[in-house]
Write an enzyme that holds these catalytic residues in place. Structure first.
Site, PDB file in Angstrom:
ATOM      1  N   TYR A 139       0.833  -1.206   0.000  1.00  0.00           N
ATOM      2  CA  TYR A 139       0.000   0.000   0.000  1.00  0.00           C
ATOM      3  C   TYR A 139       0.868   1.255   0.000  1.00  0.00           C
ATOM      4  O   TYR A 139       0.706   2.147  -0.845  1.00  0.00           O
ATOM      5  CB  TYR A 139      -0.931  -0.024   1.217  1.00  0.00           C
ATOM      6  CG  TYR A 139      -1.639   1.287   1.472  1.00  0.00           C
ATOM      7  CD1 TYR A 139      -2.433   1.878   0.489  1.00  0.00           C
ATOM      8  CD2 TYR A 139      -1.522   1.931   2.706  1.00  0.00           C
ATOM      9  CE1 TYR A 139      -3.088   3.075   0.729  1.00  0.00           C
ATOM     10  CE2 TYR A 139      -2.176   3.126   2.950  1.00  0.00           C
ATOM     11  CZ  TYR A 139      -2.960   3.693   1.962  1.00  0.00           C
ATOM     12  OH  TYR A 139      -3.603   4.885   2.204  1.00  0.00           O
ATOM     13  N   LEU A 186      -9.092   0.966  13.866  1.00  0.00           N
ATOM     14  CA  LEU A 186      -9.334   0.687  15.277  1.00  0.00           C
ATOM     15  C   LEU A 186     -10.604   1.351  15.809  1.00  0.00           C
ATOM     16  O   LEU A 186     -11.430   0.689  16.451  1.00  0.00           O
ATOM     17  CB  LEU A 186      -8.124   1.132  16.109  1.00  0.00           C
ATOM     18  CG  LEU A 186      -8.272   1.002  17.626  1.00  0.00           C
ATOM     19  CD1 LEU A 186      -8.533  -0.444  18.032  1.00  0.00           C
ATOM     20  CD2 LEU A 186      -7.023   1.546  18.328  1.00  0.00           C
ATOM     21  N   GLY A 278       3.936  -5.411   8.305  1.00  0.00           N
ATOM     22  CA  GLY A 278       3.904  -4.109   7.652  1.00  0.00           C
ATOM     23  C   GLY A 278       3.510  -2.956   8.547  1.00  0.00           C
ATOM     24  O   GLY A 278       3.529  -1.804   8.114  1.00  0.00           O
TER      25      GLY A 278
END
Length: 317
Positions: A139, A186, A278
């Site tokens: 990404y 989150l 990542g």
């Protein structure tokens, strides 16, 4: 201004579209609805269902738009690691073709959704635009690639462009909020878990941070839209600028959980899981450059206010 918002049926894109309409702009939304929602497109915007790679197919007149605000990208870190070809095709090849279409239609301005993920495990905090990029996942790699491609386009063809490197975006604006499927962020995950009575996972409890969980910088989505508007208004000819966007304050995952408890009066049920591949331990932005050059000042810098706006959105939907 006459603005084309790509990805305007998604979370950030739909907020951008609403915000520009509120500022008196004319807004067209281009979205293939693969990850967006038709009912997220605001009333008053023109909607075109289609691909960013086919701009001249849907729009044939030159000077039809003053600017493109490009919010159409895949953005799930974990997915980008397991399915990188999807990200290279959509985020890079798709955007290259978008630039080709902009050139043909003589659209002079671009605001591009970049990301803090280009910095990876930055060796400094807060992170500035001069921090050497070192993305840890596909990404971030795709976004950095497009930052460089846009810079080349500006230099060679006179495009006026700004890359906004978002840190963690949250909050809601005028009925538009996060509706990702699956949801990986989150705050919305924790809010949904309260409503649904389920446990959420926090990935990693052994990072080199005070409480062992990741630290992130949060920005309200409406302040992101404000930054895009200022960038469009103050762009200089044949120039590509990069701006970090965050509040300059970092919050650990457990601090976010505490803030959610303060806002809702309810404590999300949490269990720890292994680190995700990542993920960086800490990402906190310096927004000094955009403050100085564009006069940007966040209107909603308080984390609990951001959470409250999203919580109200969740309760209405």
């Amino acid at each position: 201004m006459k603005i084309l918002v790509t990805g305007g049926a998604g979370y950030i894109g739909s907020v951008m579209a609403r915000y520009f309409l509120d500022q008196g702009d004319t807004v067209t939304v281009l979205d293939n609805l693969s990850r967006g929602y038709l009912d997220a497109v605001p009333q008053g915007a023109i909607f075109v269902q289609g691909e960013i790679s086919d701009l001249p197919k849907y729009f044939t007149e030159t000077n039809q738009f003053d600017a493109v605000v490009h919010m159409a990208a895949h953005s799930r870190v974990e997915e980008s690691v397991s399915n990188p070809e999807l990200y290279w095709h959509n985020n890079v090849i798709g955007t290259i073709k978008l630039l080709d279409g902009m050139r043909k239609l003589e659209i002079p301005k671009l605001v591009f959704a970049s990301t803090a993920a280009v910095y990876g495990r930055a060796g400094q905090s807060p992170i500035t635009e001069d921090t050497p990029p070192n993305p840890l996942n596909t990404y971030g790699m795709t976004k950095l690639t497009m930052d460089m491609a846009i810079a080349s386009e500006a230099q060679a063809h006179g495009l006026n462009a700004a890359s906004l490197r978002f840190f963690n975006v949250t909050g809601a604006y005028r009925g538009a909020g996060e509706r990702h499927n699956p949801e990986t962020h989150l705050i919305p995950t924790a809010l949904k878990s309260i409503v649904e009575g389920r446990v959420i996972k926090i990935f990693g409890s052994d990072y080199p941070t005070p409480d062992g969980t990741c630290i992130r910088d949060y920005i309200h989505v409406v302040d992101l839209a404000l930054a895009a508007k200022l960038a469009l208004e103050k762009m200089k000819s044949s120039n590509h600028n990069i701006f970090n966007l965050g509040n300059g304050d970092g919050f650990s995952n457990l601090e976010v959980i505490d803030a959610i408890k303060n806002v809702t009066g309810k404590t999300p049920k949490v269990e720890f899981a292994p680190r995700r591949q990542g993920d960086a331990p800490s990402l906190v932005a310096s927004s000094k450059k955009i403050r100085q050059e564009l006069g940007w000042v966040p209107t909603k810098p308080d984390l609990e206010e951001m959470i409250l706006d999203l919580w109200n959105f969740e309760n209405r939907h």
